[in-house]
Write a protein that holds these residues in place. Structure first.
Motif, PDB file in Angstrom:
ATOM      1  N   SER A   1       1.675   6.290  -1.178  1.00  0.00           N
ATOM      2  CA  SER A   1       2.361   5.715   0.035  1.00  0.00           C
ATOM      3  C   SER A   1       2.438   6.765   1.012  1.00  0.00           C
ATOM      4  O   SER A   1       2.326   7.943   0.874  1.00  0.00           O
TER       5      SER A   1
ATOM      6  N   GLY B   1       1.334   5.933  -7.556  1.00  0.00           N
ATOM      7  CA  GLY B   1       1.076   5.175  -6.448  1.00  0.00           C
ATOM      8  C   GLY B   1       1.081   5.836  -5.190  1.00  0.00           C
ATOM      9  O   GLY B   1       1.868   6.828  -5.164  1.00  0.00           O
TER      10      GLY B   1
ATOM     11  N   VAL C   1       7.228   7.295  -4.465  1.00  0.00           N
ATOM     12  CA  VAL C   1       8.225   6.291  -4.177  1.00  0.00           C
ATOM     13  C   VAL C   1       8.496   5.207  -5.524  1.00  0.00           C
ATOM     14  O   VAL C   1       7.429   4.715  -5.946  1.00  0.00           O
TER      15      VAL C   1
ATOM     16  N   SER D   1       9.635  -6.083   6.023  1.00  0.00           N
ATOM     17  CA  SER D   1       8.418  -5.881   5.246  1.00  0.00           C
ATOM     18  C   SER D   1       7.198  -6.641   6.152  1.00  0.00           C
ATOM     19  O   SER D   1       7.447  -7.739   6.737  1.00  0.00           O
TER      20      SER D   1
ATOM     21  N   ASP E   1      -3.628   0.907  -0.432  1.00  0.00           N
ATOM     22  CA  ASP E   1      -4.495   0.777  -1.459  1.00  0.00           C
ATOM     23  C   ASP E   1      -5.796   1.566  -1.052  1.00  0.00           C
ATOM     24  O   ASP E   1      -5.947   2.517  -0.022  1.00  0.00           O
TER      25      ASP E   1
ATOM     26  N   SER F   1      10.603   1.501  -6.604  1.00  0.00           N
ATOM     27  CA  SER F   1      11.966   0.554  -6.452  1.00  0.00           C
ATOM     28  C   SER F   1      12.788   0.829  -7.494  1.00  0.00           C
ATOM     29  O   SER F   1      12.615   1.251  -8.727  1.00  0.00           O
TER      30      SER F   1
ATOM     31  N   TRP G   1       3.821  -2.533   4.229  1.00  0.00           N
ATOM     32  CA  TRP G   1       4.707  -1.564   4.725  1.00  0.00           C
ATOM     33  C   TRP G   1       6.017  -2.199   4.676  1.00  0.00           C
ATOM     34  O   TRP G   1       6.202  -3.444   4.664  1.00  0.00           O
TER      35      TRP G   1
ATOM     36  N   GLY H   1      -5.952  -0.977  -6.155  1.00  0.00           N
ATOM     37  CA  GLY H   1      -4.709  -0.210  -5.896  1.00  0.00           C
ATOM     38  C   GLY H   1      -5.284   1.458  -5.480  1.00  0.00           C
ATOM     39  O   GLY H   1      -6.347   1.550  -6.283  1.00  0.00           O
TER      40      GLY H   1
ATOM     41  N   THR I   1       3.829  10.458  -3.504  1.00  0.00           N
ATOM     42  CA  THR I   1       3.741   9.606  -4.821  1.00  0.00           C
ATOM     43  C   THR I   1       4.825   9.328  -5.541  1.00  0.00           C
ATOM     44  O   THR I   1       4.896   8.904  -6.546  1.00  0.00           O
TER      45      THR I   1
ATOM     46  N   VAL J   1       7.825   3.074   4.938  1.00  0.00           N
ATOM     47  CA  VAL J   1       7.161   3.468   3.808  1.00  0.00           C
ATOM     48  C   VAL J   1       5.899   2.548   3.686  1.00  0.00           C
ATOM     49  O   VAL J   1       6.245   1.154   3.851  1.00  0.00           O
ATOM     50  N   HIS J   2       4.608   2.932   3.901  1.00  0.00           N
ATOM     51  CA  HIS J   2       3.307   2.361   3.999  1.00  0.00           C
ATOM     52  C   HIS J   2       2.978   2.152   2.397  1.00  0.00           C
ATOM     53  O   HIS J   2       2.625   3.557   1.805  1.00  0.00           O
ATOM     54  N   PHE J   3       2.650   1.221   1.845  1.00  0.00           N
ATOM     55  CA  PHE J   3       1.977   0.974   0.483  1.00  0.00           C
ATOM     56  C   PHE J   3       0.615   0.989   0.636  1.00  0.00           C
ATOM     57  O   PHE J   3       0.073  -0.163   1.230  1.00  0.00           O
TER      58      PHE J   3
END
Length: 180
Positions: free
Chosen positions: A29, A27, A47, A147, A83, A49, A123, A161, A45, A79-81
């Motif tokens: 970020s 993913g 990042v 968030s 798409d 959980s 984010w 994504g 890439t 941290v910016h997630f």
């Protein structure tokens, strides 16, 4: 527990290791930080959980990154997630030798001072709670504080994504769904 000694001569060659991970999508970020001399940003890439309670995430940064000095001193990060709508930001964060905050991408500062790129999928503002030196990188453990989700999707549904795989950007959508 005893500490294991690692002999570099017993390690997998760097090119073989890179080849393994080229085939493992990640993913995308963008991480921003500011230790007082101005903001930095980079695409990552790594990042992941690691805990829900407390909410913890982890990422790593190469010592060769132009942002590594600032990240080594920053107390907080965002941290910016991303798409597929955020592909230009992903490319900007991955580019070398550019001012990531002088481009067309708009950004603001939160009331707490952190820089946030506008209109990204989501984010998370985090407090860095631990840094671990690992080879030529630093692994960061960060506790989520705040968030924002701009674009969300229903669980189990395609959501456009963005992943990085085999040195290229890819879209996840309804055509990439194998099973739900």
């Amino acid at each position: 527990m005893s500490k294991v000694s690692i002999d570099a001569t017993d390690s997998l060659p760097a090119e073989d290791f890179k080849a393994v991970f080229r085939g493992h999508p990640g993913g995308v970020s963008v991480i921003t930080a500011d230790a007082g001399q101005g903001p930095v940003a980079l695409t990552a890439t790594s990042v992941a959980s690691i805990s829900v309670d407390p909410p913890l995430l982890v990422f790593s940064i190469s010592a060769l990154s132009s942002a590594s000095d600032v990240l080594s001193r920053a107390q907080t990060v965002v941290v910016h997630f991303l798409d597929v709508h955020d592909i230009e930001l992903a490319k900007l964060g991955a580019a070398s030798g550019v001012d990531r905050f002088a481009q067309d991408q708009t950004w603001t500062r939160l009331s707490t001072g952190e820089t946030v790129f506008d209109n990204v999928r989501a984010w998370v503002r985090c407090e860095v709670i631990e840094r671990v030196q690992a080879g030529t990188s630093t692994v960061f453990v960060a506790r989520a504080l705040q968030s924002h989700i701009e674009r969300d999707s229903e669980p189990g549904q395609p959501s456009h994504g963005l992943v990085y795989h085999n040195r290229a950007w890819h879209r996840l959508d309804e055509n990439s769904l194998l099973t739900s």
